[in-house]
Design an enzyme around this catalytic site. Structure first.
Site, PDB file in Angstrom:
ATOM      1  N   LYS A 116     -77.774 -55.714 122.052  1.00 44.95           N
ATOM      2  CA  LYS A 116     -78.890 -55.988 122.962  1.00 44.95           C
ATOM      3  C   LYS A 116     -78.616 -57.166 123.886  1.00 44.95           C
ATOM      4  O   LYS A 116     -79.041 -57.186 125.037  1.00 44.95           O
ATOM      5  CB  LYS A 116     -80.171 -56.233 122.152  1.00 44.95           C
ATOM      6  N   GLY A 164     -87.705 -51.757 115.512  1.00 44.44           N
ATOM      7  CA  GLY A 164     -88.703 -52.795 115.265  1.00 44.44           C
ATOM      8  C   GLY A 164     -88.291 -53.785 114.178  1.00 44.44           C
ATOM      9  O   GLY A 164     -89.072 -54.640 113.773  1.00 44.44           O
ATOM     10  N   LYS A 236     -94.127 -48.091 117.899  1.00 42.60           N
ATOM     11  CA  LYS A 236     -95.119 -47.435 118.744  1.00 42.60           C
ATOM     12  C   LYS A 236     -95.972 -46.435 117.974  1.00 42.60           C
ATOM     13  O   LYS A 236     -95.483 -45.767 117.067  1.00 42.60           O
ATOM     14  CB  LYS A 236     -94.397 -46.708 119.878  1.00 42.60           C
ATOM     15  N   GLU A 274     -86.291 -50.319 128.539  1.00 43.95           N
ATOM     16  CA  GLU A 274     -87.551 -50.916 128.078  1.00 43.95           C
ATOM     17  C   GLU A 274     -87.791 -52.276 128.730  1.00 43.95           C
ATOM     18  O   GLU A 274     -86.872 -53.093 128.838  1.00 43.95           O
ATOM     19  CB  GLU A 274     -87.533 -51.070 126.551  1.00 43.95           C
ATOM     20  N   ASN A 288     -82.308 -47.963 125.380  1.00 45.88           N
ATOM     21  CA  ASN A 288     -82.076 -47.091 124.234  1.00 45.88           C
ATOM     22  C   ASN A 288     -81.239 -45.896 124.680  1.00 45.88           C
ATOM     23  O   ASN A 288     -81.677 -45.091 125.495  1.00 45.88           O
ATOM     24  CB  ASN A 288     -83.403 -46.615 123.637  1.00 45.88           C
ATOM     25  N   ARG A 290     -80.413 -42.908 123.923  1.00 44.36           N
ATOM     26  CA  ARG A 290     -80.713 -41.692 123.152  1.00 44.36           C
ATOM     27  C   ARG A 290     -81.998 -41.096 123.672  1.00 44.36           C
ATOM     28  O   ARG A 290     -82.680 -41.697 124.491  1.00 44.36           O
ATOM     29  CB  ARG A 290     -80.919 -42.051 121.680  1.00 44.36           C
ATOM     30  N   VAL A 293     -88.554 -40.822 120.979  1.00 48.65           N
ATOM     31  CA  VAL A 293     -89.624 -40.072 120.314  1.00 48.65           C
ATOM     32  C   VAL A 293     -90.669 -39.601 121.332  1.00 48.65           C
ATOM     33  O   VAL A 293     -91.099 -38.447 121.338  1.00 48.65           O
ATOM     34  CB  VAL A 293     -90.303 -40.949 119.232  1.00 48.65           C
ATOM     35  N   ARG A 336     -98.796 -40.418 117.640  1.00 47.99           N
ATOM     36  CA  ARG A 336     -97.874 -40.120 116.546  1.00 47.99           C
ATOM     37  C   ARG A 336     -98.681 -39.948 115.276  1.00 47.99           C
ATOM     38  O   ARG A 336     -99.379 -40.870 114.844  1.00 47.99           O
ATOM     39  CB  ARG A 336     -96.871 -41.255 116.358  1.00 47.99           C
TER      40      ARG A 336
HETATM   41  P1  ADP Z   1     -88.752 -44.869 120.090  1.00 47.30           P
HETATM   42  O1  ADP Z   1     -88.606 -45.973 121.060  1.00 47.30           O
HETATM   43  O2  ADP Z   1     -88.066 -43.605 120.451  1.00 47.30           O
HETATM   44  O3  ADP Z   1     -90.134 -44.739 119.648  1.00 47.30           O
HETATM   45  P2  ADP Z   1     -88.241 -46.013 117.587  1.00 47.30           P
HETATM   46  O4  ADP Z   1     -87.856 -47.438 117.697  1.00 47.30           O
HETATM   47  O5  ADP Z   1     -89.596 -45.692 117.104  1.00 47.30           O
HETATM   48  O6  ADP Z   1     -87.877 -45.356 118.949  1.00 47.30           O
HETATM   49  O7  ADP Z   1     -87.172 -45.294 116.724  1.00 47.30           O
HETATM   50  C1  ADP Z   1     -86.965 -43.916 116.797  1.00 47.30           C
HETATM   51  C2  ADP Z   1     -86.385 -43.435 115.513  1.00 47.30           C
HETATM   52  O8  ADP Z   1     -85.158 -44.059 115.241  1.00 47.30           O
HETATM   53  C3  ADP Z   1     -87.259 -43.716 114.341  1.00 47.30           C
HETATM   54  O9  ADP Z   1     -87.077 -42.643 113.470  1.00 47.30           O
HETATM   55  C4  ADP Z   1     -86.689 -45.006 113.796  1.00 47.30           C
HETATM   56  O10 ADP Z   1     -86.956 -45.115 112.421  1.00 47.30           O
HETATM   57  C5  ADP Z   1     -85.235 -44.817 114.067  1.00 47.30           C
HETATM   58  N1  ADP Z   1     -84.478 -46.040 114.361  1.00 47.30           N
HETATM   59  C6  ADP Z   1     -84.384 -46.676 115.542  1.00 47.30           C
HETATM   60  N2  ADP Z   1     -83.540 -47.697 115.483  1.00 47.30           N
HETATM   61  C7  ADP Z   1     -83.066 -47.736 114.235  1.00 47.30           C
HETATM   62  C8  ADP Z   1     -82.132 -48.568 113.539  1.00 47.30           C
HETATM   63  N3  ADP Z   1     -81.471 -49.557 114.123  1.00 47.30           N
HETATM   64  N4  ADP Z   1     -81.908 -48.314 112.262  1.00 47.30           N
HETATM   65  C9  ADP Z   1     -82.519 -47.288 111.646  1.00 47.30           C
HETATM   66  N5  ADP Z   1     -83.404 -46.469 112.248  1.00 47.30           N
HETATM   67  C10 ADP Z   1     -83.664 -46.667 113.509  1.00 47.30           C
HETATM   68  P1  ADP Z   2     -86.352 -52.634 119.009  1.00 46.06           P
HETATM   69  O1  ADP Z   2     -84.875 -52.584 119.287  1.00 46.06           O
HETATM   70  O2  ADP Z   2     -86.655 -52.858 117.598  1.00 46.06           O
HETATM   71  O3  ADP Z   2     -87.069 -51.500 119.647  1.00 46.06           O
HETATM   72  P2  ADP Z   2     -87.333 -54.317 121.202  1.00 46.06           P
HETATM   73  O4  ADP Z   2     -86.540 -55.450 121.740  1.00 46.06           O
HETATM   74  O5  ADP Z   2     -87.390 -53.077 122.015  1.00 46.06           O
HETATM   75  O6  ADP Z   2     -86.818 -53.987 119.739  1.00 46.06           O
HETATM   76  O7  ADP Z   2     -88.810 -54.821 120.920  1.00 46.06           O
HETATM   77  C1  ADP Z   2     -89.743 -54.041 120.237  1.00 46.06           C
HETATM   78  C2  ADP Z   2     -91.143 -54.593 120.458  1.00 46.06           C
HETATM   79  O8  ADP Z   2     -91.215 -55.973 120.051  1.00 46.06           O
HETATM   80  C3  ADP Z   2     -91.616 -54.609 121.903  1.00 46.06           C
HETATM   81  O9  ADP Z   2     -92.171 -53.377 122.284  1.00 46.06           O
HETATM   82  C4  ADP Z   2     -92.659 -55.727 121.875  1.00 46.06           C
HETATM   83  O10 ADP Z   2     -93.872 -55.286 121.330  1.00 46.06           O
HETATM   84  C5  ADP Z   2     -92.052 -56.727 120.911  1.00 46.06           C
HETATM   85  N1  ADP Z   2     -91.243 -57.727 121.629  1.00 46.06           N
HETATM   86  C6  ADP Z   2     -89.923 -57.684 121.886  1.00 46.06           C
HETATM   87  N2  ADP Z   2     -89.504 -58.770 122.554  1.00 46.06           N
HETATM   88  C7  ADP Z   2     -90.592 -59.551 122.729  1.00 46.06           C
HETATM   89  C8  ADP Z   2     -90.833 -60.821 123.358  1.00 46.06           C
HETATM   90  N3  ADP Z   2     -89.845 -61.523 123.913  1.00 46.06           N
HETATM   91  N4  ADP Z   2     -92.107 -61.305 123.359  1.00 46.06           N
HETATM   92  C9  ADP Z   2     -93.107 -60.608 122.779  1.00 46.06           C
HETATM   93  N5  ADP Z   2     -92.951 -59.418 122.173  1.00 46.06           N
HETATM   94  C10 ADP Z   2     -91.707 -58.886 122.149  1.00 46.06           C
HETATM   95 MG    MG Z   3     -87.156 -51.078 121.676  1.00 44.89          MG
END
Ligand code: ADP
Ligand code: ADP
Ligand code: MG
Length: 446
Positions: A116, A164, A236, A274, A288, A290, A293, A336
């Site tokens: 990232k 997350g 989400k 994002e 992302n 890929r 969802v 969802r």
């Molecule tokens: P989206 O942004 O598509 O909603 P999510 O963050 O909810 O993506 O993740 C989509 C799917 O991938 C979910 O089934 C989540 O559990 C899985 N997933 C995403 N990142 C990881 C990770 N680093 N390790 C394991 N599972 C992951």
């Molecule tokens: P993941 O790889 O787990 O999806 P993200 O970086 O996309 O992680 O962040 C997932 C969520 O976490 C975002 O949708 C937001 O709600 C929260 N988030 C991420 N970065 C920040 C930030 N700098 N400040 C506040 N919330 C954040």
């Molecule tokens: Mg994300």
């Protein structure tokens, strides 16, 4: 075009990919674990192979097992879905070595997007705003310097993080060191990489992302944005498109920035950029590499099938249309429906599903691998179904969603249906006034 695609996934996304392939006249191969014997995706595919025991590490995540199914069935391409191996660059390498096409971005893009911090630096270099933050933090000294610049509240993030996981908020100095060490340990345990960095924590931001699609000849388009601020634990729950928070001007700037970010990574195939939106500013957080969802809410507005597009482009076809040709129609919302109990902190709710009634009708779509008698096991993601509605206006979409959720009646397990119904019926949701903290606040103070 491909003759046969292996779908390296399960659940609703496997069903979706199989159906898209069949619509293109391509035959399909399903793989399944012992826990998924009789699952819908295994019955819809032309062939199905058991690749191991229930735990994902021994089946859906086991590259050798997936590749032997691909070789035995002579598949010429693999669609990874989301989750499991979808973002594993090593899997892409193995596919390439076996002369099997991976339906997704190139290896180099996957490496960059999976890190990232690296992705952030790459898009910042082409003028895309990123959340203020640090580089990789190795020592306490690095950390102190970075904190002096970024300030509190801040967020620790794992560079290899996803789903997350691996994030921690720090409100003030008293918890800084303890959380730094915990974040590093957690990142190492969860992702095998202890690299962490800090970002300014934006407390009342919205999560808005852009769907992008690129062919192998340098053409990139976007399919508009998705508002994904209704989240719990950074995951989400409800998404919609367009975002009720953006002016046309800001929407244009955000979508342009997403395309620029994708170009900077030499992006091919489908992906999601994002952002966090705070006031009149937006900041890139990650890309992302890929299918996502929540992709159906973009599909219904654009009027095209994104999975079919992924397959076409991976086979080397040209996009065949430009940004101007894309006309966005109406408003779409997705809920969802997870087998989780919101009253017990979203703990998984295992059991045998009994169907009482399912929604349908004009502008209502249910993406699911559900059938009567489906066992919800504790091994995998708890996503049961995605309910997508499409209306002429946001108001119409909300009313459709309320009707459709009422008709989603299951017995035997607890789901997120009632919570979704409560949210979409709330005055805040109707007014479009919410941020990423909306759901957590609501759960704390009902
Ligand atoms: P989206 O942004 O598509 O909603 P999510 O963050 O909810 O993506 O993740 C989509 C799917 O991938 C979910 O089934 C989540 O559990 C899985 N997933 C995403 N990142 C990881 C990770 N680093 N390790 C394991 N599972 C992951
Ligand atoms: P993941 O790889 O787990 O999806 P993200 O970086 O996309 O992680 O962040 C997932 C969520 O976490 C975002 O949708 C937001 O709600 C929260 N988030 C991420 N970065 C920040 C930030 N700098 N400040 C506040 N919330 C954040
Ligand atoms: Mg994300």
């Amino acid at each position: 075009m491909f003759k046969k695609i292996l779908v390296a996934n399960r659940g609703e996304i496997a069903v979706r990919v199989i159906e898209a392939a069949h619509e293109l006249g391509i035959s399909t191969v399903a793989i399944f674990s012992e826990a998924d014997r009789g699952a819908l995706h295994t019955r819809l595919a032309d062939e199905a192979y058991c690749i191991g025991p229930a735990p994902a590490r021994q089946s859906y995540l086991k590259i050798a097992a997936v590749m032997s199914a691909a070789e035995v069935s002579r598949a010429d391409a693999i669609h990874p879905g989301y989750g499991f191996l979808a973002e594993d660059p090593h899997f892409v390498e193995v596919c390439e070595a076996s002369k099997i096409i991976f339906i997704g971005p190139r290896y180099e893009t996957m490496v960059q997007a999976g890190d990232k911090l690296r992705a952030k630096l790459a898009v910042r270099a082409v003028g895309v705003p990123v959340v203020p933050g640090s580089e990789a933090l190795k020592t306490e000294d690095d950390l102190k310097k970075a904190v002096a610049q970024v300030g509190y509240p801040l967020l620790f993030k794992a560079s290899a993080g996803g789903g997350g996981r691996g994030m921690r908020i720090v409100l003030d100095e008293s918890e800084l060191l303890e959380k730094f060490r915990a974040a590093q340990r957690e990142a190492e345990a969860a992702f095998g990489d202890s690299t962490v960095y800090i970002e300014k924590y934006l407390p009342s931001a919205r999560h808005v992302e852009v769907q992008i699609l690129a062919d192998q000849y340098g053409r990139i388009v976007h399919w508009g944005e998705r508002e994904c601020s209704i989240q719990r634990r950074y995951q989400k729950l409800i998404e919609e498109s367009p975002s009720p928070a953006l002016s046309d001007e800001m929407r244009g700037a955000l979508c342009d920035a997403a395309v620029r970010a994708a170009k900077a990574l030499g992006y091919q195939n489908a992906g999601t950029v994002e952002f966090l939106v705070s006031g009149d500013e937006f900041y890139f957080i990650e890309i992302n590499a890929r299918i996502q969802v929540e992709h159906p809410i973009s599909e219904v507005r654009v009027g095209k099938n994104l999975i079919k597009e992924q397959i076409r482009l991976a086979a080397g076809e040209r996009l065949g249309y430009s940004q101007r040709d894309i006309k966005f129609q109406g408003h779409a919302i997705e809920c969802r429906l997870n087998a989780e109990d919101p009253a017990r902190n979203f703990a998984p709710s295992p059991g045998t599903v009994r169907i009482k009634s399912l929604p349908g009708g004009h502008g209502v779509r249910l993406d699911t691998a559900l059938y009567d008698g489906l066992p919800m096991t504790p091994y995998y993601d708890s996503l049961l179904a995605k309910l997508i509605v499409h209306g002429q206006t946001r108001e119409e979409a909300i009313l459709k969603m309320i009707n459709a959720l009422k008709r989603f009646e299951l017995e035997g397990i607890v789901t997120t249906r009632d919570l979704c119904l409560e949210i979409v019926s709330s005055s805040e949701f109707m007014a479009g006034e919410f941020d990423t903290q909306f759901l957590e606040r609501r759960l704390r103070e009902p």
